[in-house]
Design a protein around this motif. Structure first.
Motif, mmCIF file in Angstrom:
data_model
loop_
_atom_site.group_PDB
_atom_site.id
_atom_site.type_symbol
_atom_site.label_atom_id
_atom_site.label_comp_id
_atom_site.label_asym_id
_atom_site.label_seq_id
_atom_site.Cartn_x
_atom_site.Cartn_y
_atom_site.Cartn_z
ATOM 1 N N ILE B 170 24.104 -27.897 9.856
ATOM 2 C CA ILE B 170 22.912 -27.353 10.530
ATOM 3 C C ILE B 170 21.646 -27.873 9.847
ATOM 4 N N ALA B 178 22.578 -25.160 17.491
ATOM 5 C CA ALA B 178 22.989 -24.181 16.477
ATOM 6 C C ALA B 178 21.789 -23.732 15.655
ATOM 7 N N ARG B 179 20.945 -24.654 15.307
ATOM 8 C CA ARG B 179 19.766 -24.312 14.514
ATOM 9 C C ARG B 179 18.887 -23.318 15.281
ATOM 10 N N TYR B 201 26.714 -20.511 13.905
ATOM 11 C CA TYR B 201 27.670 -21.337 13.149
ATOM 12 C C TYR B 201 28.833 -21.797 14.036
ATOM 13 N N VAL B 204 28.336 -24.995 16.002
ATOM 14 C CA VAL B 204 28.568 -26.261 15.284
ATOM 15 C C VAL B 204 30.038 -26.666 15.387
#
Lengths: 552, 552
Positions: B170, B178-179, B201, B204
């Motif tokens: 990330i 995801a970020r 998470y 990802v």
């Protein structure tokens, strides 16, 4: 690559490390090279046995990346620095207090191979590869047209480039014997270092396939063979006799042949849990590791002898590959000693066993059972079968030659390729010389280049110095087998009962496990038998056997 | 590695080169990576199909050196510099004047993969590998004992290390989505950057197997499926009806099964000159190159359905692998888009074709012919066969599930593994949660961990985020097939005549050749059908089919 605390980096100061530490670091690198080469052998097997035909181009790309990876590992400066530091210490004093003979052999072999890989400049390697591609293409066309002159300029180029690469190797010190021969010739002829002189160059080529073997010794062995075998062959030919062999002719169902032949690898001691047997266009054996040895054989519908011969020949190779020293596995000392010794293991089984009476005492009843519907086979006696199976007939084609005449094909090629490389003859001389020797050795007239000097692929792909290993293999095989018979007194009885593994285990212990511990095939034979390598044993074997068969 | 004038060295100043030159240099490196990975796939095939059993340790060494070589190439600084320079230019302005969409996709995919390979520190990669080995061992023991608590501490460690590696990714920017999720969650909860927060998470992890696919969309799709399929399954179960299927039971000779099944790959358009079909313990398909695709199937003596299903499922994968874009072959854009899209190709053939009436219109007579001595099979009608072949029966075991209930197994796992990774549940909660969901979704009571949360290998080897691709594959498959039926109006007639290749060619053109051109499975479906990915089509397909079969 194995990432380990003992992997050296290029910045380490090697001179301050103990030899043991250097050796251990070396082994890490050598094992990685062995692993990646194992992959290459597996891909080679796959290509011959499994690969779909449209994958050819993709596979070429795969191999090219893999070859480059292998080359990078084999020529890595870290490897070179370790090896040269070990060599510096060896030259400065004895290392045998610190390393055992197997470990010392590893350093010796790895250093030689490192130098072989690094001495020839990249440009020349590329030039050779390109010349080879062209020469191989030209050879195919020339053979098609049966016209050596179409191949001659390409062979000329191969010879020229081969000499250049040999020169780098001699100057780099990979073959001390070659340097000595060259120096001696220069002195005798009053030549300076600047003058061209190719004497000793062939020695470098022999050394690639038969490490440590002296060309001088080859000359003696081959000279002796000629002296004795040419008259023997002439005598057989003069008899003009053919034993009854109708029962070997006609079609033998392939599936039943396979059922019959495929049992022999296991009987001989091949471990099917550490290898495979498949079919391929050309029989071969390749090894990714002693636990992963791949055999391939083939069967011919109208030639029963070919299937069983291929299977047993390749199994001889395979037993060597499976029988290598596991304590030093994946390091050079565990590997087969030479091409000739490898061939000795296949020829021992193919000729000394499979062409023998004890073998057929056991096997003929099985063959009759497997082909129960062939009446003329049912009627044949052991003696009749043995006589028919061992026919001798001079032929122009090496690949069709029997065990008596085969060596003459090899000696002829040896003499010509050596004279070519060392400048004693010109490329244009090859066809006439070939044909004259064929007449002298086998009494045959070559009517076409196709059936003469254009029959083999070797020169077109730049392979010179390889041919002698075939006949060396025969000489080794007889001397090893004679010794085995002395030490296993009831060997014939075992063979006659199909108990082949007693011989396999003896070979494991006395030949296979030795790997590359000894510096040459000569040394191995001396260590094993207590006597120098001796072609007269081979002559004796052939003379005795065929005097009886042909009632000479 | 390809030695070529265009291979960059690390000292080149990239900023002065044209984007075209950078791209061409990049392609040289990417192709080498593709070649060496092709070798890895071949070795994987060999290991499953050909390798002798004692070669296991040697093969592990071979693979380890090869993996290190691949890793070295994938993380080479020269590759990184080229990619980052291309990315710098892309961010600074549009590159589409210089590069076409396929070329731009290559840069995008290669950059992402380079970052994936380099962002996680080596020590963590090693720690993960070691934890995985231990967890897999513990899982086997726990499953044997049917006791989740024996596995729990190891799963805990897997989750911990997986989160650590996700955090590096990330922060390194491999997954913008995801970020965003993580930032949004932190803001909503009033957390600072220092506080622990695992929201996003799971995104990802999904992104590894299903690049570009949004977890938000997964949630919607899976939520819709649950809403419709749970009642459908309950209705079928309530019927408690079993169509006559005696003719599918009993032994079917393996050799005759093979003769029957082995013709389907070719009928479906698999090119046997660019691939192989063999047998293995577990059916699979692997590809070294579109010209070298290796299929493996298996047959069960007492379960005829298993053999034909395996063969057709794997052929679905194989057609994708053979059908990839040859113009961009050996570069990332030519590769399959995602695990889910790959699975859609196998499921389309396995379920939408092989479970259909048109398929058996053609195939049933062939089956009767092949098993002419089975009287009850001879008597069966197409309708009877179709009904028997499409039975639905909720089961605790995912691998035994039918097309109606399969998704429930997946959604259950998705919900649990996502909650685990993102910290919404604890490892200790898993068994109870599993069992509750199994009751809710399929109406089944889990009596043992062995038949519940310990049945799959995935978590023990650190694979999380993979399960959703199975059901995504089903959703993709139905939407792709619906579209194909619209565009090939007489498709059913073709199938009923065994003319499967009309569909194969359509898939080649519309799915396979697109490779990884589109940024996600969502994008591909939208480009192909003009509509967003929609699970209601999948629900409609199942509802219509099984309402009829079970007379709901």
């Amino acid at each position: 690559m194995t990432v380990s605390a003992s992997t050296p980096s290029s910045s380490t100061d090697l001179t301050t490390e103990s030899t043991r530490v250097l050796y251990d670091q070396l082994v890490v690198l050598l094992k990685d090279i062995s692993h990646i080469k194992g992959i290459s052998h597996l891909l080679g097997w796959d290509q011959m046995v499994m690969m779909p035909k449209k994958a050819q181009d993709a596979r070429a790309n795969h191999m090219s990346v893999l070859d480059a990876t292998i080359h990078g590992m084999e020529t890595s400066p870290v490897l070179g620095a370790l090896l040269e530091e070990c060599e510096r210490r060896r030259l400065g004093g004895d290392l045998s207090a610190e390393l055992n003979p197997y470990e010392l052999a590893n350093i010796r072999i790895a250093l030689k191979s490192y130098r072989q890989e690094t001495l020839v400049p990249k440009e020349l390697v590329r030039e050779l590869a390109s010349a080879t591609a062209k020469a191989n293409f030209a050879w195919k066309e020339a053979r098609e047209a049966s016209d050596f002159s179409k191949f001659a300029p390409f062979l000329e180029e191969q010879v020229k480039l081969t000499r250049q690469s040999v020169a780098y190797k001699i100057n780099g010190g990979v073959c001390e014997e070659a340097r000595k021969i060259n120096q001696k010739a220069r002195a005798a002829l009053g030549l300076s270092d600047e003058d061209e002189c190719y004497k000793g160059y062939y020695q470098v080529l022999v050394d690639i396939y038969e490490p440590g073997f002296k060309d001088d010794h080859l000359q003696v062995l081959f000279g002796d063979l000629k002296k004795d075998l040419i008259p023997l062959i002439a005598k057989i030919k003069a008899k003009n006799f053919q034993h009854e062999n109708g029962f070997l002719k006609g079609d033998f169902d392939i599936k039943r042949q396979a059922e019959f032949s495929d049992k022999f690898p296991t009987r001989m001691g091949f471990d099917m849990d550490a290898g495979r047997l498949d079919e391929a266009t050309h029989p071969f054996c390749t090894s990714a590791h002693p636990t992963d040895v791949r055999l391939a054989t083939r069967y011919a519908l109208d030639n029963f002898q070919e299937g069983i011969t291929s299977t047993i020949h390749e199994t001889g190779h395979a037993l060597y590959d499976q029988g290598l020293n596991m304590e030093y596995v994946d390091t050079p000392v565990s590997l087969p000693l030479s091409v000739g010794i490898h061939e000795s293991q296949s020829l021992l089984w193919e000729r000394l066993i499979m062409l023998s009476k004890p073998f057929w005492t056991y096997t003929l009843p099985l063959l009759k059972e497997q082909f129960a519907d062939r009446e003329n086979l049912q009627a044949v006696s052991l003696d009749q079968f043995y006589l028919a199976f061992n026919r001798v007939e001079p032929t122009l084609i090496r690949l069709e030659a029997d065990e008596v005449t085969y060596s003459m094909h090899i000696i002829l090629r040896y003499e010509i390729e050596k004279a070519l490389i060392e400048g004693d003859i010109q490329v244009a001389d090859v066809p006439a010389l070939w044909n004259a020797k064929m007449k002298e050795y086998l009494g045959l007239d070559v009517t076409e280049d196709r059936l003469g000097c254009l029959q083999d692929i070797h020169w077109s792909v730049g392979i010179m110095g390889y041919f002698p290993t075939y006949t060396l293999g025969s000489i080794y095989a007889v001397q090893i087998y004679d010794h085995a018979r002395e030490l296993i007194p009831d060997l014939d009885e075992h063979l006659a009962k199909g108990e082949f593994q007693v011989l396999k285990e003896w070979l494991n212990k006395n030949v296979h496990e030795k790997g590359s511990l000894h510096a040459s095939g000569d040394d191995l034979i001396f260590e094993l038998t207590g006597k120098p390598l001796d072609s007269s044993l081979y002559v004796k074997y052939l003379t005795k056997k065929y005097t009886s068969i042909y009632d000479l």
